[in-house]
Design a protein around this motif. Structure first.
Motif, PDB file in Angstrom:
ATOM      1  N   ALA A   1      32.911  55.038  69.746  1.00 40.81           N
ATOM      2  CA  ALA A   1      32.193  56.443  69.988  1.00 40.81           C
ATOM      3  C   ALA A   1      33.501  57.270  70.084  1.00 40.81           C
ATOM      4  CB  ALA A   1      31.601  56.087  71.602  1.00 40.81           C
ATOM      5  N   ASP A   2      32.869  58.729  70.253  1.00 43.66           N
ATOM      6  CA  ASP A   2      33.735  59.865  70.535  1.00 43.66           C
ATOM      7  C   ASP A   2      34.628  59.505  71.823  1.00 43.66           C
ATOM      8  OD1 ASP A   2      32.364  60.843  68.375  1.00 43.66           O
ATOM      9  OD2 ASP A   2      31.715  62.552  69.133  1.00 43.66           O
ATOM     10  N   ASN A   3      35.741  60.122  71.845  1.00 43.95           N
ATOM     11  CA  ASN A   3      36.783  60.224  73.009  1.00 43.95           C
ATOM     12  C   ASN A   3      36.966  58.877  73.792  1.00 43.95           C
ATOM     13  OD1 ASN A   3      36.475  63.212  72.731  1.00 43.95           O
ATOM     14  ND2 ASN A   3      34.600  63.097  73.801  1.00 43.95           N
ATOM     15  N   THR A   4      37.171  57.723  73.058  1.00 48.63           N
ATOM     16  CA  THR A   4      37.119  56.440  73.422  1.00 48.63           C
ATOM     17  C   THR A   4      38.437  56.302  73.852  1.00 48.63           C
ATOM     18  OG1 THR A   4      35.254  55.503  72.250  1.00 48.63           O
ATOM     19  CG2 THR A   4      36.846  54.137  72.914  1.00 48.63           C
ATOM     20  N   PHE A   5      39.457  56.504  73.287  1.00 44.54           N
ATOM     21  CA  PHE A   5      40.749  56.175  73.228  1.00 44.54           C
ATOM     22  C   PHE A   5      42.018  57.179  73.807  1.00 44.54           C
ATOM     23  CE2 PHE A   5      39.051  53.478  70.036  1.00 44.54           C
ATOM     24  CZ  PHE A   5      39.186  52.158  70.186  1.00 44.54           C
ATOM     25  N   ALA A   6      42.974  56.531  74.743  1.00 44.43           N
ATOM     26  CA  ALA A   6      43.885  57.497  75.300  1.00 44.43           C
ATOM     27  C   ALA A   6      44.873  57.658  74.165  1.00 44.43           C
ATOM     28  CB  ALA A   6      44.701  56.905  76.506  1.00 44.43           C
ATOM     29  N   GLY A   7      45.228  56.713  73.241  1.00 47.95           N
ATOM     30  CA  GLY A   7      46.363  56.727  72.334  1.00 47.95           C
ATOM     31  C   GLY A   7      45.768  56.052  71.083  1.00 47.95           C
TER      32      GLY A   7
ATOM     33  N   GLU B   1      47.975  57.670  54.604  1.00 53.81           N
ATOM     34  CA  GLU B   1      48.299  57.990  53.223  1.00 53.81           C
ATOM     35  C   GLU B   1      47.690  57.024  52.384  1.00 53.81           C
ATOM     36  OE1 GLU B   1      52.912  57.700  53.441  1.00 53.81           O
ATOM     37  OE2 GLU B   1      51.703  57.166  55.084  1.00 53.81           O
ATOM     38  N   PHE B   2      47.137  55.745  52.890  1.00 53.58           N
ATOM     39  CA  PHE B   2      46.695  54.680  51.863  1.00 53.58           C
ATOM     40  C   PHE B   2      45.060  54.843  52.101  1.00 53.58           C
ATOM     41  CE2 PHE B   2      50.656  52.962  52.416  1.00 53.58           C
ATOM     42  CZ  PHE B   2      50.996  52.361  51.138  1.00 53.58           C
ATOM     43  N   THR B   3      44.459  55.971  52.354  1.00 54.23           N
ATOM     44  CA  THR B   3      43.042  56.226  52.248  1.00 54.23           C
ATOM     45  C   THR B   3      42.603  57.483  51.035  1.00 54.23           C
ATOM     46  OG1 THR B   3      43.191  57.961  53.809  1.00 54.23           O
ATOM     47  CG2 THR B   3      43.102  55.836  54.829  1.00 54.23           C
ATOM     48  N   PRO B   4      41.587  57.375  50.717  1.00 55.66           N
ATOM     49  CA  PRO B   4      41.200  58.445  49.616  1.00 55.66           C
ATOM     50  C   PRO B   4      41.215  59.768  50.296  1.00 55.66           C
ATOM     51  CG  PRO B   4      39.197  57.106  50.342  1.00 55.66           C
ATOM     52  CD  PRO B   4      40.251  56.502  51.012  1.00 55.66           C
ATOM     53  N   SER B   5      41.167  59.888  51.529  1.00 51.45           N
ATOM     54  CA  SER B   5      41.062  61.438  52.159  1.00 51.45           C
ATOM     55  C   SER B   5      41.867  61.409  53.408  1.00 51.45           C
ATOM     56  CB  SER B   5      39.489  62.050  52.289  1.00 51.45           C
ATOM     57  OG  SER B   5      39.796  63.119  53.069  1.00 51.45           O
ATOM     58  N   PRO B   6      43.289  61.621  53.355  1.00 51.13           N
ATOM     59  CA  PRO B   6      44.322  61.440  54.747  1.00 51.13           C
ATOM     60  C   PRO B   6      43.267  62.525  55.614  1.00 51.13           C
ATOM     61  CG  PRO B   6      45.716  61.575  52.831  1.00 51.13           C
ATOM     62  CD  PRO B   6      44.022  62.025  52.113  1.00 51.13           C
ATOM     63  N   LEU B   7      42.893  63.545  55.021  1.00 50.02           N
ATOM     64  CA  LEU B   7      42.159  64.679  56.267  1.00 50.02           C
ATOM     65  C   LEU B   7      40.906  64.066  56.891  1.00 50.02           C
ATOM     66  CD1 LEU B   7      41.613  67.300  57.673  1.00 50.02           C
ATOM     67  CD2 LEU B   7      40.194  67.985  55.258  1.00 50.02           C
ATOM     68  N   LYS B   8      40.131  63.249  56.207  1.00 45.38           N
ATOM     69  CA  LYS B   8      38.934  62.363  56.702  1.00 45.38           C
ATOM     70  C   LYS B   8      39.539  61.513  57.802  1.00 45.38           C
ATOM     71  CE  LYS B   8      34.669  60.200  55.664  1.00 45.38           C
ATOM     72  NZ  LYS B   8      33.855  59.562  54.624  1.00 45.38           N
ATOM     73  N   ALA B   9      40.680  60.596  57.360  1.00 45.81           N
ATOM     74  CA  ALA B   9      40.977  59.651  58.243  1.00 45.81           C
ATOM     75  C   ALA B   9      41.821  60.391  59.675  1.00 45.81           C
ATOM     76  CB  ALA B   9      42.164  58.999  57.651  1.00 45.81           C
ATOM     77  N   LEU B  10      42.367  61.538  59.359  1.00 48.48           N
ATOM     78  CA  LEU B  10      42.824  62.267  60.581  1.00 48.48           C
ATOM     79  C   LEU B  10      41.904  62.500  61.704  1.00 48.48           C
ATOM     80  CD1 LEU B  10      45.868  64.270  59.258  1.00 48.48           C
ATOM     81  CD2 LEU B  10      46.041  62.698  61.359  1.00 48.48           C
ATOM     82  N   LEU B  11      40.807  63.239  60.940  1.00 46.77           N
ATOM     83  CA  LEU B  11      39.682  63.741  61.692  1.00 46.77           C
ATOM     84  C   LEU B  11      38.901  62.693  62.414  1.00 46.77           C
ATOM     85  CD1 LEU B  11      38.248  66.358  59.592  1.00 46.77           C
ATOM     86  CD2 LEU B  11      39.522  66.709  61.612  1.00 46.77           C
ATOM     87  N   GLU B  12      38.796  61.483  61.847  1.00 49.95           N
ATOM     88  CA  GLU B  12      38.211  60.188  62.672  1.00 49.95           C
ATOM     89  C   GLU B  12      39.180  59.865  63.616  1.00 49.95           C
ATOM     90  OE1 GLU B  12      35.204  57.611  61.868  1.00 49.95           O
ATOM     91  OE2 GLU B  12      35.113  59.742  62.346  1.00 49.95           O
ATOM     92  N   LEU B  13      40.504  59.734  63.425  1.00 50.47           N
ATOM     93  CA  LEU B  13      41.350  59.492  64.594  1.00 50.47           C
ATOM     94  C   LEU B  13      41.323  60.335  65.695  1.00 50.47           C
ATOM     95  CD1 LEU B  13      44.321  58.312  62.329  1.00 50.47           C
ATOM     96  CD2 LEU B  13      42.796  56.856  63.816  1.00 50.47           C
ATOM     97  N   ARG B  14      40.983  61.656  65.306  1.00 50.16           N
ATOM     98  CA  ARG B  14      41.009  62.840  66.424  1.00 50.16           C
ATOM     99  C   ARG B  14      39.868  62.342  67.077  1.00 50.16           C
ATOM    100  NH1 ARG B  14      38.755  67.702  67.923  1.00 50.16           N
ATOM    101  NH2 ARG B  14      40.204  69.053  68.716  1.00 50.16           N
ATOM    102  N   ARG B  15      38.627  61.997  66.393  1.00 52.25           N
ATOM    103  CA  ARG B  15      37.271  61.859  67.034  1.00 52.25           C
ATOM    104  C   ARG B  15      37.364  60.956  68.149  1.00 52.25           C
ATOM    105  NH1 ARG B  15      33.331  58.578  66.739  1.00 52.25           N
ATOM    106  NH2 ARG B  15      34.075  57.369  64.992  1.00 52.25           N
ATOM    107  N   VAL B  16      37.813  59.924  67.749  1.00 56.80           N
ATOM    108  CA  VAL B  16      37.876  58.778  68.848  1.00 56.80           C
ATOM    109  C   VAL B  16      39.076  58.952  69.797  1.00 56.80           C
ATOM    110  CG1 VAL B  16      36.968  57.247  67.161  1.00 56.80           C
ATOM    111  CG2 VAL B  16      39.346  57.324  67.579  1.00 56.80           C
TER     112      VAL B  16
END
Length: 229
Positions: free
Chosen positions: A108-114, A122-137
């Motif tokens: 879910a959104d806002n789950t983790f403190a870190g 860099e091992f994903t097809p879209s680093p931007l999408k991966a960064l945004l997913e990490l930000r989301r959680v």
């Protein structure tokens, strides 16, 4: 899973045994030895849970859990997750590990403190999408510790075959690009720490600009804070 993700899972399954044979030394004595102390400067046990995004065989997750952190691990390779579960069991730890893609996190959104993500985005097809997913959680104000390979790091060889227009599992994102991408997409850089290639001594590094330190690094660590929405 996408074609890229399927190929990545297959490749990392193949690499898992060799990775596991070397991971303890990497984290204790090698290129990864400064990562967990770096994370501990910015995320405390009391802040809340940590996501180990691209946890591989679970070394970092287990190490953090052993000192009191609440940790969840996810990796695209099923064999890595099997090894992570074995590691946790041997250590007497109860840790949730699961197979999954960091570009589509099952949290879910806002789950983790870190969040910890070392040489993964860099091992994903879209680093931007991966960064945004990490930000989301991440919780607002949460910290992502991101590791990006330096320009001459050996693992960059995974991307070489793209020059023959073959499918690969790695983007060639540079540390400066990761820093810029993060700053343009909801993160503020709190700190940056290079892990140098052999031969770069402290006196040499001390005379270099930030850009040159990144250029001669094996990897660069970034502490990135999620800005308020």
């Amino acid at each position: 899973m996408s074609e890229w993700s399927t190929l990545a899972a297959e490749k990392w399954d193949q690499f898992a045994a060799d990775w596991h044979a070397n991971s303890d030394n990497m984290w204790e004595n090698g290129s990864r030895r400064t990562i967990l102390p770096f994370l501990q400067k910015y995320v405390s046990i009391s802040d809340g849970p940590i996501l180990d995004a691209g946890c591989a065989d679970g070394y970092a997750s287990c190490k953090l859990a052993s000192i009191g952190y609440a940790v969840e691990g996810i990796d695209i390779a099923g064999e890595m997750i099997r090894l992570a579960n074995d590691r946790a069991k041997r250590a007497g730890l109860s840790l949730p590990f699961q197979t999954g893609d960091i570009s589509q996190l099952p949290f879910a959104d806002n789950t983790f403190a870190g969040a910890l993500s070392i040489n993964v985005v860099e091992f994903t097809p879209s680093p931007l999408k991966a960064l945004l997913e990490l930000r989301r959680v991440l919780k607002p104000g949460g910290t992502l510790v991101l590791g990006i390979l330096g320009p001459t790091a050996g693992p960059r060889a995974h991307s070489y075959r793209r020059l023959y227009e073959e499918a690969t599992i790695q983007n060639t994102m540079m540390p400066w690009e990761a820093k810029k991408l993060a700053s343009e997409n909801g993160f503020v850089r709190k700190d940056e720490e290079p892990v140098y290639k052999e031969g770069i001594t402290p006196d040499i590094a001390g005379r270099l600009s930030v850009e040159l330190r990144e250029a001669v690094s094996f990897l660069t660590l970034f502490a990135l804070e999620k800005t308020l929405d």
